[in-house]
Motif scaffolding. Sequence first.
Motif, PDB file in Angstrom:
ATOM      1  N   HIS A 173       0.632  -1.086  -0.156  1.00  0.00           N
ATOM      2  CA  HIS A 173      -0.005   0.105  -0.373  1.00  0.00           C
ATOM      3  C   HIS A 173       0.904   1.546  -0.216  1.00  0.00           C
ATOM      4  N   PRO A 174       0.528   2.136  -1.149  1.00  0.00           N
ATOM      5  CA  PRO A 174       1.400   3.351  -1.061  1.00  0.00           C
ATOM      6  C   PRO A 174       1.589   4.677   0.050  1.00  0.00           C
ATOM      7  N   ASP A 175       0.737   4.017   1.190  1.00  0.00           N
ATOM      8  CA  ASP A 175       0.614   4.979   3.046  1.00  0.00           C
ATOM      9  C   ASP A 175       1.662   4.002   3.592  1.00  0.00           C
ATOM     10  N   LEU A 176       2.399   2.318   3.384  1.00  0.00           N
ATOM     11  CA  LEU A 176       2.185   1.654   3.959  1.00  0.00           C
ATOM     12  C   LEU A 176       3.455   1.330   3.593  1.00  0.00           C
ATOM     13  N   GLU A 177       4.549   1.813   2.762  1.00  0.00           N
ATOM     14  CA  GLU A 177       5.490   0.811   2.067  1.00  0.00           C
ATOM     15  C   GLU A 177       6.848   0.948   2.672  1.00  0.00           C
ATOM     16  N   HIS A 178       6.444   2.873   3.371  1.00  0.00           N
ATOM     17  CA  HIS A 178       7.790   3.521   3.661  1.00  0.00           C
ATOM     18  C   HIS A 178       8.167   2.156   5.621  1.00  0.00           C
ATOM     19  N   ALA A 179       7.426   1.656   5.972  1.00  0.00           N
ATOM     20  CA  ALA A 179       6.953   1.516   7.343  1.00  0.00           C
ATOM     21  C   ALA A 179       6.945   0.086   7.947  1.00  0.00           C
ATOM     22  N   VAL A 180       6.882  -0.600   6.581  1.00  0.00           N
ATOM     23  CA  VAL A 180       7.490  -2.775   7.124  1.00  0.00           C
ATOM     24  C   VAL A 180       8.282  -3.165   7.252  1.00  0.00           C
ATOM     25  N   ASN A 181       8.920  -3.347   8.040  1.00  0.00           N
ATOM     26  CA  ASN A 181      10.272  -4.546   7.996  1.00  0.00           C
ATOM     27  C   ASN A 181       9.654  -5.781   7.639  1.00  0.00           C
ATOM     28  N   ALA A 182      10.437  -6.048   6.587  1.00  0.00           N
ATOM     29  CA  ALA A 182       9.827  -7.312   6.034  1.00  0.00           C
ATOM     30  C   ALA A 182      11.067  -8.279   6.079  1.00  0.00           C
ATOM     31  N   GLY A 209      -4.418  -8.602   4.540  1.00  0.00           N
ATOM     32  CA  GLY A 209      -5.727  -8.563   4.524  1.00  0.00           C
ATOM     33  C   GLY A 209      -6.187  -7.525   5.134  1.00  0.00           C
ATOM     34  N   ALA A 210      -7.282  -7.112   4.825  1.00  0.00           N
ATOM     35  CA  ALA A 210      -7.473  -5.536   4.904  1.00  0.00           C
ATOM     36  C   ALA A 210      -8.242  -4.995   6.862  1.00  0.00           C
ATOM     37  N   HIS A 211      -8.741  -5.955   7.779  1.00  0.00           N
ATOM     38  CA  HIS A 211      -8.545  -5.754   8.429  1.00  0.00           C
ATOM     39  C   HIS A 211      -6.854  -4.868   9.237  1.00  0.00           C
ATOM     40  N   GLY A 212      -5.887  -6.185   8.960  1.00  0.00           N
ATOM     41  CA  GLY A 212      -4.638  -6.048   9.423  1.00  0.00           C
ATOM     42  C   GLY A 212      -4.176  -4.520   8.958  1.00  0.00           C
ATOM     43  N   THR A 213      -4.287  -4.496   7.583  1.00  0.00           N
ATOM     44  CA  THR A 213      -4.207  -3.052   6.730  1.00  0.00           C
ATOM     45  C   THR A 213      -4.739  -2.244   7.285  1.00  0.00           C
ATOM     46  N   GLY A 227      -6.018 -20.946  -4.617  1.00  0.00           N
ATOM     47  CA  GLY A 227      -5.353 -20.941  -3.916  1.00  0.00           C
ATOM     48  C   GLY A 227      -3.700 -19.846  -4.733  1.00  0.00           C
ATOM     49  N   GLU A 228      -3.554 -19.234  -5.977  1.00  0.00           N
ATOM     50  CA  GLU A 228      -2.297 -19.099  -6.245  1.00  0.00           C
ATOM     51  C   GLU A 228      -3.023 -17.770  -6.134  1.00  0.00           C
ATOM     52  N   TYR A 229      -1.817 -16.576  -5.778  1.00  0.00           N
ATOM     53  CA  TYR A 229      -1.869 -15.305  -5.520  1.00  0.00           C
ATOM     54  C   TYR A 229      -2.183 -14.794  -6.511  1.00  0.00           C
ATOM     55  N   GLN A 230      -3.183 -13.521  -7.141  1.00  0.00           N
ATOM     56  CA  GLN A 230      -3.054 -12.931  -8.591  1.00  0.00           C
ATOM     57  C   GLN A 230      -2.963 -10.818  -8.489  1.00  0.00           C
ATOM     58  N   GLY A 231      -2.718 -10.706  -7.256  1.00  0.00           N
ATOM     59  CA  GLY A 231      -2.743  -9.414  -7.231  1.00  0.00           C
ATOM     60  C   GLY A 231      -3.079  -8.614  -6.082  1.00  0.00           C
ATOM     61  N   ALA A 232      -3.170  -7.093  -5.494  1.00  0.00           N
ATOM     62  CA  ALA A 232      -3.886  -6.949  -4.568  1.00  0.00           C
ATOM     63  C   ALA A 232      -4.459  -5.497  -4.571  1.00  0.00           C
ATOM     64  N   THR A 233      -5.785  -4.845  -4.288  1.00  0.00           N
ATOM     65  CA  THR A 233      -6.082  -3.654  -4.877  1.00  0.00           C
ATOM     66  C   THR A 233      -6.118  -3.073  -3.500  1.00  0.00           C
ATOM     67  N   TYR A 234      -5.700  -1.881  -3.586  1.00  0.00           N
ATOM     68  CA  TYR A 234      -5.213  -0.795  -2.357  1.00  0.00           C
ATOM     69  C   TYR A 234      -6.050   0.232  -1.728  1.00  0.00           C
ATOM     70  N   GLY A 235      -6.266   0.542  -1.121  1.00  0.00           N
ATOM     71  CA  GLY A 235      -7.314   2.175  -0.775  1.00  0.00           C
ATOM     72  C   GLY A 235      -7.721   2.269   0.697  1.00  0.00           C
ATOM     73  N   TYR A 236      -8.555   3.062   0.553  1.00  0.00           N
ATOM     74  CA  TYR A 236      -9.320   2.835   2.253  1.00  0.00           C
ATOM     75  C   TYR A 236     -10.816   3.151   2.681  1.00  0.00           C
ATOM     76  N   ASP A 237     -10.625   2.619   3.716  1.00  0.00           N
ATOM     77  CA  ASP A 237     -12.274   2.612   4.187  1.00  0.00           C
ATOM     78  C   ASP A 237     -12.132   2.841   5.673  1.00  0.00           C
ATOM     79  N   TRP A 238     -14.093   2.811   6.246  1.00  0.00           N
ATOM     80  CA  TRP A 238     -14.330   3.489   7.390  1.00  0.00           C
ATOM     81  C   TRP A 238     -14.986   2.122   7.877  1.00  0.00           C
ATOM     82  N   TYR A 239     -13.863   1.303   9.594  1.00  0.00           N
ATOM     83  CA  TYR A 239     -14.522   0.241   9.998  1.00  0.00           C
ATOM     84  C   TYR A 239     -14.536   1.337  11.511  1.00  0.00           C
TER      85      TYR A 239
END
Length: 426
Positions: free
Chosen positions: A124-133, A152-156, A353-365
């Motif tokens: 995610h463009p708002d998180l790619e700076h932060a995660v220690n892989a 997943g959406a919840h953890g993100t 079960g093969e990963y196909q890609g991801a869609t990034y965005g924002y939502d209200w939880y």
Amino acid sequence: MGALALGSTAVSAESTRRFIVDRQSLRSERDVEVVHELDEVGLLVVRATEDVLVGARYVPDRQYSPRLPHTGSRSSRVEYPPEGDDLYAYQWDKQDQQIPATHEVTRGEGTRVAIIDSGIGAGHPDLEHAVNADLSKNFTPDPHGAPGPFGGAHGTHVAGSVAANDQNGSGVIGSAPATELVDLRVFSETHSAGFSAWLGDVLAAIVYSANIGADAANLSLGWTFRFRDGWGEFWGEAMQRTTTYANRQGTVLTHACGNWGGTLQFDKDQRDSSETAGGLTVSATGPIGFKWGAEGTEKPAYTPAYYTNYGTNAVDIGAPGGNFAVDAPESSGNRYYDLVLNTVAEPEFSEDGEYQGATYGYDWYAGTSMAAPQVAGATALVKSVNPSYNANQLKSTLKRVASVPDEYNKKYYGSGYLDTYSAVVE
């Protein structure tokens, strides 16, 4: 004989289950498959048949699926990149906590926060700076790894609340954008609606958080167990050992206290997972009418959320988690604005079960899941300006500056309502 042997193997496989075991009491490890070795707290998570555990202290491991509160039917997702200005105008939670003013003092530099959840969409463009892989880890049985793109959406969403980038000119902001995030994935099947976590995996992730020197570890879980009924006593002990170890190592555990609107105070048989040593149990608050009320915001951000669990001695602190006007008609407007807006990721998988890609965005939880990371982010900020503080000092600071609103009962807040700015500048 071959057929008989095959039949015996099948019976054994069917009776093999996961258990959490006191290692010292186990007579032999020869006939168990070790899933997690937690020497720091004297526990093993194993696969075994129950007969090989005779004489040992143990509890069956169990899977858990989280429950989020009802927030109506809506279509509110914002795709990346968002159109127009950044989305801070909709982040009532960060406005309430004076996060931009806090960033003039610290952005969380030099700290580390573990996210024990469904995985972080690290692309995610708002998180790619932060995660220690390198430090991130998958604790589940599935093969998808950590960090994202499988998050997943919840953890993100939880991760964004802690550390979303405040300097990229768009999107949302997090409380401590300069902290380092570590993705510790405990929920499997992140590509389906029915994801679940093994409780033994959660214990392993807590121990790992402490071992890598995390200043905070967020657990937006909110599950319960029974102390005095059946297996609950040893499960409670296992959780107590693990959380005590984390606290001694300097890791503040921030726990979501659950979303069923019930008391955690008087049920002597049942306790929430958050009611253990070494952590901060977090209840949820939120406004009513933010940007949609006919006469403006009708209830302030510190209003107890309709769904939050409570209990004077069970809850340590209240924090923004989102609210919802359940009795208002659908025509009332954008009621979801009272929820918490932050980052989400939607991974896509093929039928095999093969990963196909991801869609990034924002939502209200909404949920105590959204309240707990507010406290994790605040912990990182306080640690950044007080690098010598241990876990108890960090918790004490947050609780000392919190206060209970005059018009509400202490049972919803414990020490009080989170005040991030005051905790940093005191």
